[in-house]
Design a protein around this motif. Structure first.
Motif, PDB file in Angstrom:
ATOM      1  N   ARG A 187      39.592  35.509  37.333  1.00 25.21           N
ATOM      2  CA  ARG A 187      38.373  34.711  37.616  1.00 25.21           C
ATOM      3  C   ARG A 187      36.945  34.893  36.944  1.00 25.21           C
ATOM      4  NH1 ARG A 187      38.347  34.948  44.233  1.00 25.21           N
ATOM      5  NH2 ARG A 187      40.400  33.685  44.404  1.00 25.21           N
ATOM      6  N   VAL A 188      36.446  34.021  36.583  1.00 22.05           N
ATOM      7  CA  VAL A 188      35.155  33.799  35.720  1.00 22.05           C
ATOM      8  C   VAL A 188      34.270  32.913  36.519  1.00 22.05           C
ATOM      9  CG1 VAL A 188      34.014  32.947  33.765  1.00 22.05           C
ATOM     10  CG2 VAL A 188      36.418  34.241  33.499  1.00 22.05           C
ATOM     11  N   GLU A 189      33.000  33.374  36.627  1.00 22.81           N
ATOM     12  CA  GLU A 189      32.098  32.609  37.106  1.00 22.81           C
ATOM     13  C   GLU A 189      31.214  32.091  36.348  1.00 22.81           C
ATOM     14  OE1 GLU A 189      29.109  33.303  41.371  1.00 22.81           O
ATOM     15  OE2 GLU A 189      29.100  34.542  39.850  1.00 22.81           O
ATOM     16  N   ALA A 190      31.130  30.703  36.082  1.00 20.02           N
ATOM     17  CA  ALA A 190      30.364  30.133  35.153  1.00 20.02           C
ATOM     18  C   ALA A 190      29.109  29.636  35.784  1.00 20.02           C
ATOM     19  CB  ALA A 190      31.385  28.752  34.535  1.00 20.02           C
ATOM     20  N   SER A 215      37.033  38.792  35.452  1.00 19.92           N
ATOM     21  CA  SER A 215      37.545  38.977  34.203  1.00 19.92           C
ATOM     22  C   SER A 215      36.581  39.014  33.238  1.00 19.92           C
ATOM     23  CB  SER A 215      38.578  37.763  33.933  1.00 19.92           C
ATOM     24  OG  SER A 215      39.273  37.922  32.580  1.00 19.92           O
ATOM     25  N   SER A 216      36.806  39.997  31.978  1.00 22.30           N
ATOM     26  CA  SER A 216      35.736  40.032  30.950  1.00 22.30           C
ATOM     27  C   SER A 216      36.561  39.663  29.754  1.00 22.30           C
ATOM     28  CB  SER A 216      35.467  41.334  30.817  1.00 22.30           C
ATOM     29  OG  SER A 216      36.710  42.317  30.467  1.00 22.30           O
ATOM     30  N   VAL A 231      31.780  29.913  25.044  1.00 20.10           N
ATOM     31  CA  VAL A 231      31.016  31.269  24.985  1.00 20.10           C
ATOM     32  C   VAL A 231      31.756  32.496  25.596  1.00 20.10           C
ATOM     33  CG1 VAL A 231      29.755  30.635  27.135  1.00 20.10           C
ATOM     34  CG2 VAL A 231      28.855  32.301  25.459  1.00 20.10           C
ATOM     35  N   PRO A 232      32.046  33.641  25.052  1.00 20.18           N
ATOM     36  CA  PRO A 232      32.798  34.568  25.847  1.00 20.18           C
ATOM     37  C   PRO A 232      31.484  35.413  26.691  1.00 20.18           C
ATOM     38  CG  PRO A 232      31.918  35.153  23.783  1.00 20.18           C
ATOM     39  CD  PRO A 232      31.566  33.782  23.696  1.00 20.18           C
ATOM     40  N   LEU A 233      31.813  36.441  27.358  1.00 22.86           N
ATOM     41  CA  LEU A 233      31.257  37.013  28.273  1.00 22.86           C
ATOM     42  C   LEU A 233      30.009  37.800  27.435  1.00 22.86           C
ATOM     43  CD1 LEU A 233      30.831  38.455  31.158  1.00 22.86           C
ATOM     44  CD2 LEU A 233      32.189  40.353  30.544  1.00 22.86           C
ATOM     45  N   ASN A 234      28.940  38.013  27.955  1.00 24.00           N
ATOM     46  CA  ASN A 234      27.762  38.403  27.480  1.00 24.00           C
ATOM     47  C   ASN A 234      27.181  37.570  26.199  1.00 24.00           C
ATOM     48  OD1 ASN A 234      25.957  40.741  27.543  1.00 24.00           O
ATOM     49  ND2 ASN A 234      26.701  41.717  25.689  1.00 24.00           N
TER      50      ASN A 234
END
Length: 228
Positions: A217-220, A162-163, A183-186
């Motif tokens: 899904r998000v990979e932290a 997910s972005s 923090v968001p993506l990027n």
């Protein structure tokens, strides 16, 4: 007169002869007795004694193995996978790996990740797939009051499914809130907190709850986690 003397001599001679015949021959008798005494007397039983074999009955009862206590061995140092680490003072000033974490969720691993503009950054990564504090994942360190500060960076892996999610990391020290950032993506965020007189430190990772939070899904990734 001469006739009477001759008759007397004849009578004495006859008497002497008669006496000699009646006297036993003691020498012959003794020899015969000795011969009869020394001669072996035959017997019906054989001279060699024959023994009848007898069955040997064991007198000792079979031994039964008795349980014995296992040998005492000196304790061995636990491996990282068996027992979590309580960090010694010499853990200062070097990036921590998963083996330095006292407790962590299943599925987290050491690796290299692309995060924002960083390529193959060394870090500790794990996946989140639901929003809110109820779905947070906790990594706990035991500092044993050996350190003064903890600094770490974190972000979302570029390969996250997910972005649209916002990653949130919170620090609790000795069970009390210390700091928190999102923090968001990027993007990459930094936390720098005091850990003086801290034993238990928790890094609480979650997807921030918001009206626009969606499943995905998000990979932290936690990077450059260093104690000083």
């Amino acid at each position: 007169m001469k006739l009477r003397i001759l008759a007397t001599v004849l009578l004495f001679g006859l008497a002497a002869t008669s006496c000699g015949d009646d006297t036993p021959n003691t020498g012959a008798v003794a020899a015969q007795s000795s011969t009869q005494t020394t001669a072996p007397t035959p017997t019906d039983s054989p001279t060699a004694t024959e023994t009848t074999p007898t069955e040997t009955i064991p007198t000792d009862t079979p031994s039964v193995d008795q349980p014995t206590d296992p040998p005492t061995e000196p304790p061995t140092e636990p491996t990282d996978s068996e027992t979590p680490a309580v960090l010694p003072p010499d853990a200062k000033n070097r990036p921590l790996t998963l083996s330095s974490i006292f407790k962590y969720p299943d599925g987290w691993r050491d690796g290299r990740y692309d995060v924002a503009d960083r390529k193959q950054a060394t870090g500790i990564g794990g996946e989140l797939d639901s929003c809110g504090d109820n779905w947070a994942q906790v990594l706990e360190l035991r500092l044993a009051n050996n350190f003064n500060r903890l600094k770490l960076e974190f972000g979302q892996s570029n390969s996250s499914e997910s972005s649209d999610q916002v990653l949130q990391v919170r620090i609790d020290t000795n069970g009390k809130y210390a700091d928190q950032k999102t923090v968001p993506l990027n993007k990459i965020a930094t936390l720098d907190v005091s850990v003086s007189s801290v034993n238990a430190l928790k890094v609480i990772v979650s997807l921030a709850q918001s009206d626009g939070c969606q499943s995905g899904r998000v990979e932290a990734v936690l990077m450059n986690m260093v104690l000083s």
